[in-house]
Design an enzyme around this catalytic site. Sequence first.
Site, PDB file in Angstrom:
ATOM      1  N   ASN A  33      -3.546   9.878   8.426  1.00  0.00           N
ATOM      2  CA  ASN A  33      -3.179   9.710   7.014  1.00  0.00           C
ATOM      3  C   ASN A  33      -2.798   8.251   6.809  1.00  0.00           C
ATOM      4  OD1 ASN A  33      -2.070   9.728   4.479  1.00  0.00           O
ATOM      5  ND2 ASN A  33      -0.259  10.936   5.047  1.00  0.00           N
ATOM      6  N   TRP A  34      -3.652   7.541   6.104  1.00  0.00           N
ATOM      7  CA  TRP A  34      -3.443   6.088   5.958  1.00  0.00           C
ATOM      8  C   TRP A  34      -2.407   5.733   4.900  1.00  0.00           C
ATOM      9  CZ3 TRP A  34      -9.009   3.552   6.079  1.00  0.00           C
ATOM     10  CH2 TRP A  34      -9.627   3.868   7.300  1.00  0.00           C
ATOM     11  N   LYS A  35      -2.013   6.691   4.082  1.00  0.00           N
ATOM     12  CA  LYS A  35      -1.071   6.425   2.989  1.00  0.00           C
ATOM     13  C   LYS A  35      -1.599   5.260   2.141  1.00  0.00           C
ATOM     14  CE  LYS A  35       2.380   8.498   5.898  1.00  0.00           C
ATOM     15  NZ  LYS A  35       3.766   8.600   6.334  1.00  0.00           N
ATOM     16  N   HIS A  51       2.265  16.732   0.976  1.00  0.00           N
ATOM     17  CA  HIS A  51       2.882  15.774   1.906  1.00  0.00           C
ATOM     18  C   HIS A  51       4.302  15.472   1.425  1.00  0.00           C
ATOM     19  CE1 HIS A  51       3.817  12.095   4.065  1.00  0.00           C
ATOM     20  NE2 HIS A  51       2.911  12.494   4.942  1.00  0.00           N
ATOM     21  N   GLU A  67       5.928  12.855   1.137  1.00  0.00           N
ATOM     22  CA  GLU A  67       6.059  11.715   0.224  1.00  0.00           C
ATOM     23  C   GLU A  67       5.660  12.119  -1.198  1.00  0.00           C
ATOM     24  OE1 GLU A  67       3.890   8.992   2.729  1.00  0.00           O
ATOM     25  OE2 GLU A  67       5.545   9.140   4.143  1.00  0.00           O
ATOM     26  N   GLU A  72       5.780  18.445   9.471  1.00  0.00           N
ATOM     27  CA  GLU A  72       6.217  17.051   9.532  1.00  0.00           C
ATOM     28  C   GLU A  72       7.696  16.976   9.171  1.00  0.00           C
ATOM     29  OE1 GLU A  72       2.680  14.134   9.117  1.00  0.00           O
ATOM     30  OE2 GLU A  72       3.476  14.514   7.137  1.00  0.00           O
ATOM     31  N   GLY A  76       7.694   7.833   9.983  1.00  0.00           N
ATOM     32  CA  GLY A  76       7.818   6.387   9.836  1.00  0.00           C
ATOM     33  C   GLY A  76       9.113   5.827  10.389  1.00  0.00           C
ATOM     34  N   SER A 133       5.784  10.079  13.494  1.00  0.00           N
ATOM     35  CA  SER A 133       5.853   9.081  14.571  1.00  0.00           C
ATOM     36  C   SER A 133       5.055   9.463  15.820  1.00  0.00           C
ATOM     37  CB  SER A 133       7.314   8.771  14.934  1.00  0.00           C
ATOM     38  OG  SER A 133       7.983   8.217  13.814  1.00  0.00           O
ATOM     39  N   GLY A 184       0.440   8.893  10.987  1.00  0.00           N
ATOM     40  CA  GLY A 184       0.538   7.880   9.943  1.00  0.00           C
ATOM     41  C   GLY A 184       0.276   6.494  10.519  1.00  0.00           C
ATOM     42  N   GLY A 185       1.338   5.765  10.804  1.00  0.00           N
ATOM     43  CA  GLY A 185       1.248   4.370  11.234  1.00  0.00           C
ATOM     44  C   GLY A 185       0.253   4.110  12.362  1.00  0.00           C
TER      45      GLY A 185
HETATM   46  P1  13P Z   1       4.112   8.324  10.820  1.00  0.00           P
HETATM   47  O1  13P Z   1       3.145   8.710  11.920  1.00  0.00           O
HETATM   48  O2  13P Z   1       3.932   6.891  10.362  1.00  0.00           O
HETATM   49  O3  13P Z   1       5.504   8.689  11.146  1.00  0.00           O
HETATM   50  O4  13P Z   1       3.694   9.192   9.521  1.00  0.00           O
HETATM   51  C1  13P Z   1       3.564  10.561   9.659  1.00  0.00           C
HETATM   52  C2  13P Z   1       2.989  11.117   8.421  1.00  0.00           C
HETATM   53  O5  13P Z   1       3.648  11.215   7.400  1.00  0.00           O
HETATM   54  C3  13P Z   1       1.576  11.536   8.427  1.00  0.00           C
HETATM   55  O6  13P Z   1       1.246  12.251   7.287  1.00  0.00           O
END
Ligand code: 13P
Length: 253
Positions: A11-13, A97, A99, A167, A173, A213, A234-235
């Site tokens: 997930n690149w956000k 998600h 967020e 999650e 993050g 993470s 994510g990251g």
């Molecule tokens: P991180 O891997 O950056 O913690 O993000 C997780 C995430 O929200 C994937 O959807």
Amino acid sequence: MTMRRPLIAGNWKMHKTAEETERFIKELLPKLENVEDIDVLIIPPYTSLDRAGRLLQGKSLQLGAQDVHYETEGAFTGAISTHMLKACGCSYVLVGHSERRELFGDDDTIVARKLNVALDSDLKAILCVGETLSEHDLVEEKITRQLTQDLTGIDAMTLTKITIAYEPIWAIGTGKTATPEVAQETISMIRRWIASHYDEAAAQGMRILYGGSVKPANAKSLLAQPDIDGALVGGAALVAESFAQIVDAARLQ
Ligand code: 13P
């Protein structure tokens, strides 16, 4: 026993232009050449989807979107429909998600509507659930409430098109990963909930991911847990090399 096919999703956000997406895909594809028996998915922002879809035609690397509107068409400024996503080559969409829930006001009613419209349009959905740090002691209540409300009206047949991602919000993050044991415990609780609200076959077939993470260094121990069927990253999914290493960790199980 049902064998669940692992999924590693990135997930690149709000990261990467269409140009940067193209560069990433060209770097990643050769690294995935020998990957079989695992679904690999990238989830770039909307503005990259058309370019990504063209590059991925005929490839096994799959494409997903980060969100979708719950109506199929109309006066909804700024929103994107399932039809638009499919026309770009998306086969998956993220729904709920944290967020979207915390920052954009997607409550469980909205999440349920998005889930329904995605499945009606033949997109596969990844339904995200999870608790904040202050809710951690009440994790079971929080997640069962989300599942109960978000899966309203979803029958056992339709459920097979859903992947659940657990999650924990405190792990997103932050560099604080849930330990493999804690992630396993919550994910097996989710599987038991599916068994009791649907049936044992639905529970055994349900693919459930961990997210928060996930990095090349911790992926293997998380993916080794019996109920963890993949990762929502994510990251670490923004760099082709580290994303490919997480895919490798899933292959070595
Ligand atoms: P991180 O891997 O950056 O913690 O993000 C997780 C995430 O929200 C994937 O959807």
